[in-house]
Design a protein around this motif. Structure first.
Motif, PDB file in Angstrom:
ATOM      1  N   PHE A 293       0.798  -0.753  -0.023  1.00 38.02           N
ATOM      2  CA  PHE A 293       0.146  -0.150  -0.240  1.00 38.02           C
ATOM      3  C   PHE A 293       0.702   1.692  -0.329  1.00 38.02           C
ATOM      4  N   ILE A 299       1.389   7.824  -1.098  1.00 35.45           N
ATOM      5  CA  ILE A 299       1.417   8.830   0.387  1.00 35.45           C
ATOM      6  C   ILE A 299       2.513   9.410   1.042  1.00 35.45           C
ATOM      7  N   LEU A 375       3.124  11.058   8.029  1.00 40.88           N
ATOM      8  CA  LEU A 375       1.405  11.101   8.206  1.00 40.88           C
ATOM      9  C   LEU A 375       1.215  11.399   9.125  1.00 40.88           C
ATOM     10  N   VAL A 376       1.131  10.919  10.458  1.00 38.50           N
ATOM     11  CA  VAL A 376       0.847  11.429  11.432  1.00 38.50           C
ATOM     12  C   VAL A 376       0.353  13.483  11.393  1.00 38.50           C
ATOM     13  N   ALA A 378       1.666  15.364   9.393  1.00 38.21           N
ATOM     14  CA  ALA A 378       1.089  16.254   8.234  1.00 38.21           C
ATOM     15  C   ALA A 378      -0.329  16.629   8.632  1.00 38.21           C
ATOM     16  N   GLN A 383       4.767  20.228   8.124  1.00 35.24           N
ATOM     17  CA  GLN A 383       5.402  18.901   7.121  1.00 35.24           C
ATOM     18  C   GLN A 383       7.152  18.697   8.152  1.00 35.24           C
ATOM     19  N   PRO A 567      14.514  10.960 -21.857  1.00 37.23           N
ATOM     20  CA  PRO A 567      16.307  11.573 -21.317  1.00 37.23           C
ATOM     21  C   PRO A 567      15.985  12.212 -19.954  1.00 37.23           C
ATOM     22  N   THR A 568      17.459  11.401 -19.357  1.00 37.51           N
ATOM     23  CA  THR A 568      17.607  11.206 -17.934  1.00 37.51           C
ATOM     24  C   THR A 568      19.529  11.232 -17.636  1.00 37.51           C
ATOM     25  N   GLN A 597      34.315  16.682 -11.587  1.00 41.09           N
ATOM     26  CA  GLN A 597      33.930  15.922 -10.001  1.00 41.09           C
ATOM     27  C   GLN A 597      34.301  14.796  -9.572  1.00 41.09           C
TER      28      GLN A 597
END
Lengths: 640, 174
Positions: A293, A299, A375-376, A378, A383, A567-568, A597
């Motif tokens: 889920f 979520i 979630l709670v 939120a 946040q 494209p990535t 780098q």
């Protein structure tokens, strides 16, 4: 035609699942023809599994043939993709992975129907009925909300391609393994429901359920280990566990299954912990479904959330509510009718296994709370995200306590034991722990408290895990005892790897011009040059690094890859594995002045993490063989 | 075993269901409340990256509320949000941009292909300004008011269903 055949197979399988539920329900009633009905459930379950497998194979065929008239293939594949990714692409998406889920569910049910001989026939019928009830919900989900065989009209010339992060051989194995584990726990849950319906919770029930739990647990262990290694080398962040919600979603069923594996042993051997074992079986599968889920509803934000769709989330939530709510309701109503199991002394093997279960449950609770807390929060308009600092601090100490318990647990005797006798038996493990602790304090400080305790306990556990073999005739030692030894040793090895990684990793982020050199740990690394590389569906800039350490010499080729469809850009790390660790290199971006780098890590003994994980799974496999094969000799009272 | 204890798992499961159900059905609020909200923009002055379009500095954010879009030509979600940015532009909202680790030719090609909603584009070759803004990825969009104060931060690509909300937020910031 292939797509239509697949869809037809799926509908037929769903219809058979409905028949299976019905026949099982009728077969459980006290009627004259009930025996015949119960006998009919087995073949129905087998055919249902075969049809689900047929649908899955047809979907794979569609992907291999790049049939661009099928919506799922268009959205997730491309004709220029290597064949392995076409094959694995069949489950690298929401619909296909749900089909894989029901396929494994159907196959597991079919296997129970085909091979289970020990269980009381009434309980078996109820179990198969419960398994078909679960399958029915997922068939409905596929047919009404996620049809993998839907066509597109008109068919486009080519597809959109597969997410480049998923274009990796690991994808071919990681989801099927993990799903086999998730879904294997559905069998445990069905056994629990079956036993609740008939009231037959006891040793036979536990012995029948144990191989299935063990099998699911082996797959979960392998899936988590492989997923961790995949994240390690593919994501290019140098970490092996990120406490990502989806990683947690696979860890939670594993924790529950591990607890179940140990409590089912108490039930099988000593006929204790009846209600607790039944509840754990339900909880373990509920964690699998919760995992599905969390991944599917979107979520929680995660790299795995490839099907962010509230409608589908609602569907799975309803399935979760009906199945787990139903099973727990049944538990509340019926477990009171199960006779109380045998009681035992606190200082005994049983007592140790209860403590193991409690600690595993605490860790499970911590992971669950940490995963759902955002979630709670939120819900109250706050946040936040919960990351490694919380999980490490909260779960780490409990896990170390569990490791300590794991070392002494197998040294305890069944029924009752004395603390003095235990201390005598645990002399060598305790000595190893103290010795490792002292050696680290003298030679390796400063390292953190958790790595210090982790390494010390790993040493103690390594010694303790082989202790059950001391003084025994090794050829007459039961196979499943070997399994336990190997699995516990695997945990010690893995823990040592984790602690070494945390304590001794050297990291360097630096911009290098071709010809420049730098040091990381014992290695001297030179950027020799850069060159373009082209493959079937990507192009890349590839760096050539030479690493030297004394007279040892390795070449590494990390890449910065650009995929064309879609494209990535991804960075492809290059890793040199040597006996005492891994040199991990990542090529980053150019800085515009001719320097690139480069990120380097020297990770001593990091491979032990996954090697240990593989050992744990191997231990499980050995145990499984020991449990399934006919006994080599009569064991009146197996002490493991 | 006491009878009420047998219902504890079901009760716990009920709480769990409630939590995830609330998470599922609560309307998604993708506006992140970063610590920079209601703080003035950090100091920055960026060179232009494409000919004919000025660079971008802190002092450009005066007179009226604007959007500040952090993007890159190599970023795929930036292509996805391009139509939404054009819609916001049509709604009369000025949009400034910072191009992250990019080149002039690439940005020009990107704007030709996906449309050009920007008044100014600053060149941020090493992500220095991006980091100062508290932005960790592309695309991200900030709503900056007439006094140069950051009012909102939208992380990720702006989707079609967010456009009306953003227009309203810009009006509210006037």
């Amino acid at each position: 035609m292939i797509a239509e055949a697949g869809l037809a197979a799926l509908w037929l399988a769903a219809a058979l699942a409905a028949v299976q539920v019905l026949v099982a329900a009728l077969g459980l009633r006290p009627r004259a023809d009930a025996d015949a009905l119960r006998a009919a459930v087995r073949p129905v379950a087998i055919v249902q599994g075969a049809l689900a497998l047929g649908a899955m194979l047809l979907l794979i065929l569609l992907f291999l043939r790049s049939d661009m008239s099928v919506a799922l293939v268009v959205a997730n594949s491309h004709s220029a993709k290597p064949w392995l990714y076409k094959f694995a692409g069949a489950w690298g998406n929401h619909e296909g992975s749900m089909l894989l889920w029901v396929t494994i569910l159907g196959l597991a049910g079919g296997a129970v129907a085909r091979f289970e001989r020990r269980l009381d026939p009434h309980t078996l019928t109820a179990t198969l009925g419960a398994q078909a009830t679960i399958a029915l919900g997922f068939y409905a989900f596929l047919l009404f909300a996620s049809n993998p065989f839907a066509r597109v009209e008109p068919a486009p010339a080519d597809g959109a391609g597969l997410n480049p992060l998923l274009q990796d051989p690991g994808l071919a194995f990681h989801p099927p393994t993990l799903y086999a584990g998730y879904v294997g726990l559905s069998v445990a849950c069905s056994f629990a429901v079956g036993a609740l319906l008939t009231g037959q919770v006891g040793r036979d029930f536990a012995r029948a359920m144990r191989p299935w739990v063990l099998g699911a647990w082996i797959f979960l262990t392998l899936g988590i280990t492989a997923g961790s290694y995949w994240a390690y080398y593919e994501l290019g962040w140098g970490g092996w566990w990120f406490w990502d919600p989806v990683e947690n979603a696979s860890l939670m069923p594993w924790l529950a299954a591990t607890a179940l594996l140990h409590s089912v042993t108490v039930l099988a051997t000593r006929d204790g912990l009846r209600a607790w074992t039944v509840m754990l079986a339900v909880v373990a599968f509920s964690m699998s479904m919760l995992g599905t889920f969390l991944v599917r509803s979107g979520i929680l934000t995660s790299v795995h959330a490839f099907a962010v769709d509230p409608t589908r989330g609602t569907f799975i939530l309803v399935l979760l509510a009906v199945y787990i709510g139903g099973a727990l309701l049944l538990f509340g109503l019926r477990v009171g009718t199960v006779r109380q199991g045998r009681l035992f002394e606190p200082v005994s093997r049983e007592g140790g296994l209860v403590a193991n279960n409690l600690l595993l449950t605490v860790i499970l609770g911590i992971v669950l709370i940490g995963t759902l807390y955002p979630l709670v929060a939120a819900g109250f308009g706050v946040q936040l995200s919960v990351g490694p600092p919380f999980f490490d601090k909260a779960a780490g100490p409990v896990a170390l306590l569990l490791v300590a318990l794991m070392a002494i647990g197998p040294l305890l005797r069944w029924r009752r034991d004395s603390v003095q006798a235990l201390v005598v038996r645990a002399t060598w493990p305790i000595a190893a722990t103290v010795f490792a602790f002292a050696a680290l304090i003298v030679f390796a400080m400063p390292i953190g408290v958790l790595p210090l305790l982790g390494l010390s306990l790993a040493a103690g556990l390594a010694v303790a895990s082989v202790a059950p073999l001391w003084g025994r005739n090794l050829r007459r030692t039961p196979i499943f005892t070997w399994g336990m030894v190997v699995a516990h040793l695997g945990i010690a090895v893995s823990l040592a790897g984790m602690a070494c990684d945390a304590a001794f990793t050297a990291e360097r982020l630096i911009a290098l011009r071709p010809g420049d050199a730098t040091r990381v740990g014992p290695w001297r690394v030179t950027l020799d040059g850069l060159s373009p590389v082209v493959a079937e569906n990507w192009s890349a800039v590839q760096a050539r690094l030479t690493a030297t350490r004394g007279d040892r010499f390795r070449e590494l080729f990390p890449q910065s890859r650009s995929f064309t469809t879609p494209p990535t850009t991804t960075s492809e790390s290059a890793i040199a594995t040597v006996a005492d660790g891994q040199l991990y290199t990542v090529l980053g971006q150019p800085d515009g002045t001719g320097r690139w780098q480069v990120r380097l890590w020297w990770k001593p003994f990091v491979t032990l993490i996954w090697g240990g994980g593989a050992l744990v799974a191997l231990g499980g496999l050995i145990s499984l063989v020991g449990r399934v094969l006919p006994r080599r000799r009569a064991v009146t009272e197996p002490d493991w | 075993m006491r009878r009420p204890l047998l219902w504890v798992p079901l009760a716990g499961f009920g709480v769990l269901l409630l939590i995830v159900a609330v998470g599922l059905f609560r309307p998604a609020d993708r506006a992140v409340h970063s610590t920079l909200i209601d703080r003035p923009l950090p100091d920055f002055g960026l060179k232009p990256i494409v000919p004919g379009k000025p660079g971008l500095s802190k002092d450009d954010f005066t007179g009226q509320p604007r959007l500040l879009n952090v993007f890159a030509s190599w970023c795929v979600p930036c292509i996805a949000e391009a139509p939404q940015l054009l819609a916001l532009k049509r709604a009369g909202i000025p949009i400034e941009a910072i191009a992250i680790r990019d080149t002039g030719t690439d940005v020009q090609a990107f704007l030709r292909r996906n449309g050009d909603p920007y008044d100014r584009i600053g060149d941020d070759p090493a992500s220095a300004t991006q980091l100062a803004l508290g932005s960790s990825g592309v695309p991200e969009t900030f709503l900056v008011d007439a006094k140069g104060v950051i009012r909102r931060q939208y992380i990720g690509d702006i989707r079609a269903d967010q456009v009306a909300g953003i227009v309203a937020a810009v009006e509210a910031a006037r």
